[in-house]
Design a protein around this motif. Structure first.
Motif, PDB file in Angstrom:
ATOM      1  N   VAL A 140      -1.831  -7.559  27.616  1.00 29.33           N
ATOM      2  CA  VAL A 140      -2.138  -6.859  26.369  1.00 29.33           C
ATOM      3  C   VAL A 140      -1.003  -5.899  26.002  1.00 29.33           C
ATOM      4  CG1 VAL A 140      -3.709  -5.249  25.248  1.00 29.33           C
ATOM      5  CG2 VAL A 140      -4.631  -7.075  26.678  1.00 29.33           C
ATOM      6  N   ARG A 141      -0.488  -5.212  27.025  1.00 24.87           N
ATOM      7  CA  ARG A 141       0.594  -4.259  26.770  1.00 24.87           C
ATOM      8  C   ARG A 141       1.809  -5.008  26.231  1.00 24.87           C
ATOM      9  NH1 ARG A 141       1.956  -2.400  31.808  1.00 24.87           N
ATOM     10  NH2 ARG A 141      -0.101  -1.462  32.054  1.00 24.87           N
ATOM     11  N   GLY A 142       2.019  -6.214  26.747  1.00 24.98           N
ATOM     12  CA  GLY A 142       3.146  -7.027  26.312  1.00 24.98           C
ATOM     13  C   GLY A 142       3.115  -7.353  24.833  1.00 24.98           C
ATOM     14  N   LEU A 143       1.945  -7.239  24.245  1.00 26.07           N
ATOM     15  CA  LEU A 143       1.817  -7.518  22.825  1.00 26.07           C
ATOM     16  C   LEU A 143       2.603  -6.532  21.981  1.00 26.07           C
ATOM     17  CD1 LEU A 143      -1.954  -8.117  22.045  1.00 26.07           C
ATOM     18  CD2 LEU A 143      -0.063  -9.639  21.567  1.00 26.07           C
ATOM     19  N   GLY A 144       2.864  -5.326  22.516  1.00 25.75           N
ATOM     20  CA  GLY A 144       3.447  -4.265  21.709  1.00 25.75           C
ATOM     21  C   GLY A 144       2.416  -3.685  20.763  1.00 25.75           C
ATOM     22  N   ALA A 145       1.177  -3.990  20.984  1.00 22.57           N
ATOM     23  CA  ALA A 145       0.128  -3.460  20.114  1.00 22.57           C
ATOM     24  C   ALA A 145      -0.860  -2.712  20.973  1.00 22.57           C
ATOM     25  CB  ALA A 145      -0.569  -4.600  19.389  1.00 22.57           C
ATOM     26  N   ASP A 146      -1.220  -1.548  20.554  1.00 17.35           N
ATOM     27  CA  ASP A 146      -2.147  -0.736  21.317  1.00 17.35           C
ATOM     28  C   ASP A 146      -3.545  -0.902  20.774  1.00 17.35           C
ATOM     29  OD1 ASP A 146      -2.923   1.141  23.219  1.00 17.35           O
ATOM     30  OD2 ASP A 146      -2.834   2.764  21.720  1.00 17.35           O
ATOM     31  N   ALA A 147      -3.636  -0.987  19.418  1.00 15.81           N
ATOM     32  CA  ALA A 147      -4.954  -1.008  18.822  1.00 15.81           C
ATOM     33  C   ALA A 147      -4.923  -1.560  17.404  1.00 15.81           C
ATOM     34  CB  ALA A 147      -5.523   0.413  18.792  1.00 15.81           C
ATOM     35  N   HIS A 148      -6.102  -1.954  16.955  1.00 13.36           N
ATOM     36  CA  HIS A 148      -6.306  -2.294  15.545  1.00 13.36           C
ATOM     37  C   HIS A 148      -7.014  -1.115  14.896  1.00 13.36           C
ATOM     38  CE1 HIS A 148      -5.369  -6.560  16.087  1.00 13.36           C
ATOM     39  NE2 HIS A 148      -5.939  -6.405  17.270  1.00 13.36           N
ATOM     40  N   VAL A 149      -6.463  -0.633  13.763  1.00 12.58           N
ATOM     41  CA  VAL A 149      -7.102   0.468  13.045  1.00 12.58           C
ATOM     42  C   VAL A 149      -7.554  -0.081  11.694  1.00 12.58           C
ATOM     43  CG1 VAL A 149      -6.796   2.781  12.090  1.00 12.58           C
ATOM     44  CG2 VAL A 149      -5.577   2.113  14.195  1.00 12.58           C
ATOM     45  N   THR A 150      -8.855  -0.006  11.418  1.00 11.98           N
ATOM     46  CA  THR A 150      -9.347  -0.438  10.100  1.00 11.98           C
ATOM     47  C   THR A 150     -10.083   0.709   9.435  1.00 11.98           C
ATOM     48  OG1 THR A 150     -11.373  -1.291  11.108  1.00 11.98           O
ATOM     49  CG2 THR A 150      -9.592  -2.877  10.779  1.00 11.98           C
ATOM     50  N   PHE A 151     -10.008   0.738   8.102  1.00 11.50           N
ATOM     51  CA  PHE A 151     -10.643   1.837   7.376  1.00 11.50           C
ATOM     52  C   PHE A 151     -10.701   1.480   5.895  1.00 11.50           C
ATOM     53  CE2 PHE A 151      -6.122   2.385   7.833  1.00 11.50           C
ATOM     54  CZ  PHE A 151      -5.672   2.646   6.549  1.00 11.50           C
ATOM     55  N   THR A 152     -11.444   2.257   5.141  1.00 11.44           N
ATOM     56  CA  THR A 152     -11.404   2.154   3.671  1.00 11.44           C
ATOM     57  C   THR A 152     -11.005   3.505   3.111  1.00 11.44           C
ATOM     58  OG1 THR A 152     -13.756   2.673   3.589  1.00 11.44           O
ATOM     59  CG2 THR A 152     -13.168   0.351   3.537  1.00 11.44           C
ATOM     60  N   LEU A 153     -10.456   3.462   1.868  1.00 13.40           N
ATOM     61  CA  LEU A 153     -10.012   4.702   1.220  1.00 13.40           C
ATOM     62  C   LEU A 153     -10.760   4.904  -0.095  1.00 13.40           C
ATOM     63  CD1 LEU A 153      -6.153   4.459   1.745  1.00 13.40           C
ATOM     64  CD2 LEU A 153      -7.733   6.054   2.867  1.00 13.40           C
ATOM     65  N   SER A 154     -10.933   6.143  -0.478  1.00 16.85           N
ATOM     66  CA  SER A 154     -11.628   6.443  -1.731  1.00 16.85           C
ATOM     67  C   SER A 154     -10.798   5.993  -2.930  1.00 16.85           C
ATOM     68  CB  SER A 154     -11.922   7.945  -1.813  1.00 16.85           C
ATOM     69  OG  SER A 154     -10.723   8.673  -1.584  1.00 16.85           O
ATOM     70  N   GLU A 155      -9.453   6.007  -2.817  1.00 22.50           N
ATOM     71  CA  GLU A 155      -8.560   5.537  -3.888  1.00 22.50           C
ATOM     72  C   GLU A 155      -7.605   4.525  -3.264  1.00 22.50           C
ATOM     73  OE1 GLU A 155      -8.224   6.886  -7.128  1.00 22.50           O
ATOM     74  OE2 GLU A 155     -10.007   8.162  -6.792  1.00 22.50           O
ATOM     75  N   PRO A 156      -7.252   3.465  -4.016  1.00 24.04           N
ATOM     76  CA  PRO A 156      -6.285   2.516  -3.449  1.00 24.04           C
ATOM     77  C   PRO A 156      -4.922   3.163  -3.216  1.00 24.04           C
ATOM     78  CG  PRO A 156      -6.952   1.886  -5.691  1.00 24.04           C
ATOM     79  CD  PRO A 156      -7.730   3.111  -5.339  1.00 24.04           C
ATOM     80  N   LEU A 157      -4.219   2.625  -2.273  1.00 24.23           N
ATOM     81  CA  LEU A 157      -2.918   3.181  -1.873  1.00 24.23           C
ATOM     82  C   LEU A 157      -1.955   2.015  -1.686  1.00 24.23           C
ATOM     83  CD1 LEU A 157      -2.201   6.180  -1.160  1.00 24.23           C
ATOM     84  CD2 LEU A 157      -2.426   5.504   1.237  1.00 24.23           C
ATOM     85  N   PRO A 158      -0.691   2.137  -2.121  1.00 26.54           N
ATOM     86  CA  PRO A 158       0.248   1.027  -1.875  1.00 26.54           C
ATOM     87  C   PRO A 158       0.454   0.808  -0.377  1.00 26.54           C
ATOM     88  CG  PRO A 158       1.373   2.940  -2.817  1.00 26.54           C
ATOM     89  CD  PRO A 158      -0.097   3.262  -2.857  1.00 26.54           C
ATOM     90  N   LEU A 159       0.581  -0.474  -0.011  1.00 28.42           N
ATOM     91  CA  LEU A 159       0.720  -0.823   1.410  1.00 28.42           C
ATOM     92  C   LEU A 159       1.965  -0.200   2.040  1.00 28.42           C
ATOM     93  CD1 LEU A 159      -0.284  -4.572   1.938  1.00 28.42           C
ATOM     94  CD2 LEU A 159      -1.265  -2.526   3.003  1.00 28.42           C
ATOM     95  N   GLU A 160       3.058  -0.064   1.207  1.00 30.22           N
ATOM     96  CA  GLU A 160       4.316   0.473   1.764  1.00 30.22           C
ATOM     97  C   GLU A 160       4.069   1.832   2.412  1.00 30.22           C
ATOM     98  OE1 GLU A 160       4.438  -2.318  -1.038  1.00 30.22           O
ATOM     99  OE2 GLU A 160       4.371  -0.299  -1.865  1.00 30.22           O
ATOM    100  N   ALA A 161       3.204   2.639   1.768  1.00 32.16           N
ATOM    101  CA  ALA A 161       2.948   3.987   2.274  1.00 32.16           C
ATOM    102  C   ALA A 161       2.294   3.944   3.644  1.00 32.16           C
ATOM    103  CB  ALA A 161       2.050   4.751   1.301  1.00 32.16           C
ATOM    104  N   LEU A 162       1.417   2.943   3.838  1.00 35.24           N
ATOM    105  CA  LEU A 162       0.712   2.837   5.114  1.00 35.24           C
ATOM    106  C   LEU A 162       1.621   2.265   6.204  1.00 35.24           C
ATOM    107  CD1 LEU A 162      -2.744   1.489   3.913  1.00 35.24           C
ATOM    108  CD2 LEU A 162      -2.270   3.752   4.888  1.00 35.24           C
ATOM    109  N   CYS A 163       2.377   1.200   5.834  1.00 37.13           N
ATOM    110  CA  CYS A 163       3.186   0.511   6.845  1.00 37.13           C
ATOM    111  C   CYS A 163       4.291   1.402   7.375  1.00 37.13           C
ATOM    112  CB  CYS A 163       3.803  -0.761   6.264  1.00 37.13           C
ATOM    113  SG  CYS A 163       2.558  -2.021   5.949  1.00 37.13           S
ATOM    114  N   GLY A 164       4.707   2.388   6.563  1.00 26.37           N
ATOM    115  CA  GLY A 164       5.776   3.275   7.012  1.00 26.37           C
ATOM    116  C   GLY A 164       5.306   4.387   7.927  1.00 26.37           C
TER     117      GLY A 164
END
Lengths: 363, 347
Positions: free
Chosen positions: B234-258
């Motif tokens: 699992v550690r080899g994946l380079g991924a620790d976790a999946h984070v999911t959520f919803t927002l009250s207002e939409p947000l551009p993906l670039e802001a999140l991915c950065g």
């Protein structure tokens, strides 16, 4: 060896706990024997009644009447006229009427051709008609050939059913024995092996160090022993309840039964080898067993069957098992006398074993 | 295939109870097992994980002496499994996928009979002890066809222990069981391992592999994709976790991915967002900061640790197992079948 015995024990336990198997193996053959005896036999061990209309007083007619009087299981009456005799046939007092014509002596002495004696029988009861016709034919022929029992110096020891055994049950019992052996061997092997194959039991056993020959060997042994017990039960019930005569050596009966069981065990393996599942195996077992049940002379003799069907009769292994058992049980035949029946059964065993070997899959 | 999985720690180093080298099996055109090599350490629970058709069962069959390899070698407890697998068969225990049992025999009789197959004669006390180990003591006088699916599997495992094997092989031991029966079986397997028997099991349940196995081999299409401890995979994946959520207002993906700690992100159904985090802590902190700065409300926040399912998804682009809830065996006993044949002994 230990594992062989443990599996033998396990197979026996499983068999004894399977009430259906017990019913079909031990009770059903006896039931079948009893039912057929009641339906087709003329009472249990009852004699056949033959009316002889004697219109000639020559030597041949005398010898003939004496021969019939000496024969076991047949009662002779001598009505004065053919019309009287036919009346008796119609009311069921007799089952057959043999007419010895007034010119019998003359024709016998002068003609080279076979003299055919009129014989009346009841069309509506063919099983009985077949029996009495067979018996009558045999005695008439033997008198004609000058080897009737009244001339002991020339007598031979008769073999086979027709010359001695006169009750239908005498004919039937060896047939039931043969049929039971076939069914026990085929169902016992094909039924279990295909089930084990389908359920993965064979695969699981192959994952153990147990040699498969121990497993298969114990299964085969158990079926052969079952066939022997079946034979003993059918014969015992036949003797005690239905007064069937067992003339032959029981040891030889056992030998024939073992050879027969071996043959049908290997046929069971052939069916198991080519069947992927129980449905296929079941269908194949029916395909194989039904013709043998009806065309191997189990319930009625095949001698009188049409000529075109004789080749079929001749390729069915059960024909030879029934034949050998009948010759030994009723006719007191020797091992030498049934050698060809046994040889054919052994040859068939060889063919079945090779086929099974060639096509067998473990899963 | 990620570079992280290129180096396979397949060599068990010290005490290998099973060594497999270049093992290959073909069925006509199909290469079911394609030259795989690995070792199983003495005393571990070793898992082979993969979807149906990955070659897990075929691999086990070659190790168990049931199916002859087309190439390669198998050594079990110092003995070569081929060409004559008899000696290996005597030292291993096997539980096969299809539960294979005799009707009309009681459990204790079946165990005695299988002991006999291995040349061991089990006393009644030993048979009871073995049944007790798999929790079937009270069923000792029952017939096999009166057992529930879970009980039948446990009997099957008891049979895999009847010869005190060095290694026992369990082929998808919990497939088709309901969750309760599955967990009960895990306890049985742990106890077997604790008693000193090496356990090799195949599964297509990642949770099973994670909970039971010291090391896991991941197989797909007859290849060994990875082999390591579940944690290292699992550690080899380079991924620790999946984070999911919803927002009250939409947000551009670039802001999140950065955001700090986020390795990738995506939007779902216009409203929900999913991020793969290489650090769950930093990703969540930076997400909260962003929301506070923009006056947004975060709802339905869910942080899920990465697991072997993700490992498999990453390596093959496919999911490990479709959830097969509908054809799960229940824990109710099947109706006893008493099968017989027309004319003759079917028993």
């Amino acid at each position: 060896m230990r594992a062989f015995l443990d599996f033998l024990r396990a197979f026996t336990i499983m068999f004894l706990r399977n009430r259906q198997a017990l019913f079909w193996t031990f009770f059903f053959p006896v039931l079948l024997m009893g039912l057929l005896g009641i339906v087709f036999g003329r009472g249990f061990g009852g004699d056949l009644n033959l009316a002889i209309v004697r219109l000639d007083n020559g030597m041949v007619a005398n010898v003939m009447v004496q021969a019939f009087k000496n024969a076991d299981g047949i009662t002779v009456s001598q009505p004065a006229t053919e019309a009287d005799a036919l009346k008796q046939l119609k009311d069921g007092t007799v089952q057959g009427v043999l007419v010895l014509p007034s010119d019998l002596q003359q024709r016998f002495a002068e003609e080279d051709d076979t003299t055919r004696l009129p014989f009346h029988y009841d069309n509506s009861d063919l099983a009985t008609a077949g029996q009495i016709m067979g018996v009558t034919q045999q005695i008439v022929e033997s008198v004609g050939n000058g080897i009737a029992k009244v001339q002991p110096k020339l007598a031979i020891r008769p073999l086979g059913v027709k010359s001695q055994s006169l009750s239908y049950l005498d004919f039937l019992v060896p047939g039931i024995v043969a049929l039971s052996i076939m069914q026990t061997a085929i169902f016992g092997i094909a039924g279990t092996i295909v089930t084990y194959k389908e359920k993965g039991v064979l695969r699981r056993l192959r994952a153990t160090p147990l040699p498969m020959r121990s497993f298969m060997g114990s299964n085969v042994t158990m079926r052969v022993v079952t066939a022997l017990i079946q034979t003993a039960i059918v014969l015992a019930v036949g003797m005690l309840l239905f007064h069937v005569k067992v003339n032959g050596s029981l040891a030889l009966v056992a030998v024939v039964a073992i050879v027969g069981a071996g043959c049908f065990v290997s046929l069971g393996f052939t069916i198991a080898a080519v069947s992927k599942n129980q449905e296929v195996a079941q269908a194949l077992m029916n395909v194989v067993q039904t013709p043998m049940m009806f065309l191997s002379g189990i319930f009625f003799p095949m001698n009188n069957a049409p000529a075109w069907i004789q080749p079929v009769v001749k390729v069915l292994p059960l024909t030879y098992l029934a034949d050998a058992l009948r010759a030994v049980i009723i006719g007191d035949a020797s091992l030498w006398a049934v050698r060809w029946d046994l040889a054919i059964l052994l040859a068939a065993t060889g063919v079945f074993v090779m086929t099974a070997w060639r096509f067998f899959r473990w899963e | 295939m990620s570079a992280a999985f290129a180096a396979l720690p397949a060599d068990a180093g010290g005490d290998a109870v099973i060594s497999i080298r270049e093992l290959t099996k073909r069925y006509g055109e199909l290469v079911a097992v394609d030259g795989i090599s690995f070792e199983v350490r003495r005393g571990e629970v070793f898992g082979i994980l993969g979807p149906n058709g990955a070659g897990k069962t075929t691999t086990l069959e070659m190790v168990e002496g049931l199916s002859c390899p087309d190439g390669g070698e198998v050594v079990v407890d110092g003995l070569s499994a081929w060409p004559d697998p008899t000696a290996v068969k005597a030292r291993i225990g096997v539980q096969l996928q299809a539960t294979a049992l005799f009707d009309y025999l009681r459990l204790r009789e079946i165990i005695h009979l299988f002991g006999s197959c291995y040349g061991v004669r089990r006393t009644p006390a030993e048979i009871d002890a073995l049944l007790d180990r798999v929790g079937l003591l009270e069923k000792r006088d029952s017939f096999a066809d009166q057992l529930s699916g879970g009980q039948a599997q446990r009997l099957s495992i008891a049979l895999a222990l009847v010869n005190d094997p060095v290694v026992t092989f369990l082929d998808e031991p919990t497939t088709g069981l309901d969750p309760r029966a599955r967990r009960a079986l895990w306890d049985v397997i742990r106890a077997i391992n604790a008693a000193g028997t090496t356990v090799v099991l195949t599964t297509h349940y990642m949770e099973e592999a994670e909970r039971l196995c010291a090391r896991v081999a991941v197989m797909d299409h007859g290849h060994l994709m990875a082999l390591d401890t579940p944690r290292a995979l699992v550690r080899g994946l380079g991924a620790d976790a999946h984070v999911t959520f919803t927002l009250s207002e939409p947000l551009p993906l670039e802001a999140l991915c950065g955001l700090d700690g986020v390795s990738s992100c995506s939007a779902h159904d216009g409203e929900g967002y999913a991020m793969v985090a290489d650090s769950a802590q930093r990703a969540v902190v930076s997400l909260l900061d962003l929301a506070a700065a923009r006056g947004l409300t975060i709802e339905n926040l869910d942080v899920q640790g990465a697991n072997l399912e993700d490992v498999f998804l990453r390596m093959t682009g496919r999911k490990l197992a479709e959830e097969d809830e509908e054809d799960e065996r229940t824990d109710e006993p099947e109706k006893p079948r008493r099968r017989g044949f027309l004319f003759g002994g079917g028993g």
